[in-house]
Design a protein around this motif. Structure first.
Motif, short mmCIF file in Angstrom:
data_model
loop_
_atom_site.label_atom_id
_atom_site.label_comp_id
_atom_site.label_asym_id
_atom_site.label_seq_id
_atom_site.Cartn_x
_atom_site.Cartn_y
_atom_site.Cartn_z
N GLN A 44 -15.49 -62.66 -2.77
CA GLN A 44 -14.90 -62.17 -1.53
C GLN A 44 -13.61 -62.93 -1.19
N LYS A 46 -11.55 -64.44 -3.32
CA LYS A 46 -10.50 -64.03 -4.26
C LYS A 46 -9.89 -62.70 -3.82
N GLU A 47 -10.78 -61.76 -3.42
CA GLU A 47 -10.31 -60.44 -2.99
C GLU A 47 -9.45 -60.58 -1.73
N THR A 48 -9.88 -61.41 -0.80
CA THR A 48 -9.10 -61.61 0.43
C THR A 48 -7.71 -62.17 0.12
N THR A 50 -6.00 -62.00 -2.71
CA THR A 50 -5.13 -61.10 -3.47
C THR A 50 -4.63 -59.93 -2.62
N THR A 51 -5.39 -59.58 -1.56
CA THR A 51 -4.95 -58.47 -0.72
C THR A 51 -4.22 -58.96 0.54
N SER A 52 -3.98 -60.26 0.64
CA SER A 52 -3.28 -60.79 1.81
C SER A 52 -1.96 -61.42 1.39
N LYS A 53 -1.10 -61.62 2.40
CA LYS A 53 0.15 -62.32 2.14
C LYS A 53 -0.05 -63.77 2.55
N ASP A 100 -0.22 -63.55 8.81
CA ASP A 100 -0.50 -62.33 9.57
C ASP A 100 -0.50 -62.72 11.04
N THR A 186 -10.41 -58.29 6.68
CA THR A 186 -10.15 -56.93 7.10
C THR A 186 -11.24 -55.93 6.73
N SER A 187 -11.95 -56.15 5.63
CA SER A 187 -12.92 -55.13 5.23
C SER A 187 -14.00 -54.96 6.30
#
Ligand code: ZN
Length: 269
Positions: A44, A46-48, A50-53, A100, A186-187
């Motif tokens: 989770q 890693k996913e956060t 890679t999908t964030s700045k 963000d 965000t998910s």
């Protein structure tokens, strides 16, 4: 719901462990093992990332890492003093600042994976304010509150019979329940499913968090003005952080009660 919990607790007694929360001494049922939680967290996190700045503000990134590392050292020292270092086995601490400005949030996943969003920095204001937030979030993680919320969510979404097999047979559902249980990104927000911690868990995280920040050399008294600033912020909008951590009169009164104990651990640097 309580009845269901008791059934699950009883039926899982053989596979689940029981642990004691440090400092507060509360006994808790741990249905999901530390290594299962840590594995979910790695995916989770890693996913956060890679999908964030990620923030490129070197000063702020360094501050987040410095506060994180000082609190990590305090946590490790505390657990060692209690003879509970084994509870931190498998921790791979990481501290990242996500760029963000609209996201007023911060969290720590099981295993020490921490994210702070730049939107919370105007409210933390300085390094000590940030230590309030990070100490509190790290306290939720080391007290295994995410695992406790997972039990509740799995019961609600999957039903009692599915709980024990969900981890192996329904990894997709497990991952999404994990996200909302640890209060991440965000998910969970997109589903409107960011869960509130219970009053008991909040009070425990405040208690532990004050002690950890004090041991890390930050004045724990600053927790009270931080939560007051957070509460004032909610008059305009409800930040993500407040949707999972309500700031109310009970919390402020709790903090005032816990402060004298935390002050004993405080050595300014
Ligand atoms: Zn909290």
């Amino acid at each position: 719901m309580l009845f269901k919990k008791i059934i699950v607790a009883a039926s899982l007694a053989l596979v689940a462990g029981c642990t004691t929360v440090p400092i507060t001494g509360r006994r808790q049922l741990t249905l999901v093992s530390d290594s299962e939680m840590n594995t979910l967290a790695v995916t989770q996190y890693k996913e956060t990332l890679t999908t964030s700045k990620l923030s490129t503000n070197a000063t702020e990134v360094a501050m987040v890492r410095r506060v994180g590392q000082r609190i990590q050292a305090a946590v490790e020292q505390y657990f060692q003093q209690q003879g509970q270092s084994s509870q931190l086995a498998g921790y791979q601490w990481e501290f990242n600042l996500i760029d963000d400005s609209k996201m007023v949030n911060a969290w720590c996943m099981p295993g020490g994976k921490v994210a702070v969003y730049t939107g919370i920095l105007p409210i933390t204001r300085d390094e000590t304010g940030l230590a309030v937030v990070m100490g509190h979030e790290i306290a939720h993680a080391v007290a295994k509150h995410g695992a406790e919320r997972m039990i509740d969510q799995m019961l609600a979404q999957l039903g009692t019979t599915a709980v024990s097999t969900a981890l192996t047979k329904n990894p997709g559902a497990t991952q999404s329940i994990f996200a909302s249980a640890v209060g991440t990104g965000t998910s969970a927000l997109a589903q409107g499913a960011l869960l509130k911690f219970s009053r008991n868990q909040e009070s425990e995280a405040d208690h532990l968090g004050l002690i950890f920040m004090a041991m890390a050399g930050y004045n724990p008294a600053q927790a009270i003005p931080f939560w007051e600033r957070m509460a004032a912020q909610s008059q305009n909008t409800t930040p993500e952080f407040l949707s999972s951590h309500p700031a109310d009169a009970t919390r402020i009164a709790d903090l005032q009660r816990l402060l004298p104990e935390a002050q004993k651990y405080y050595k300014p640097r």
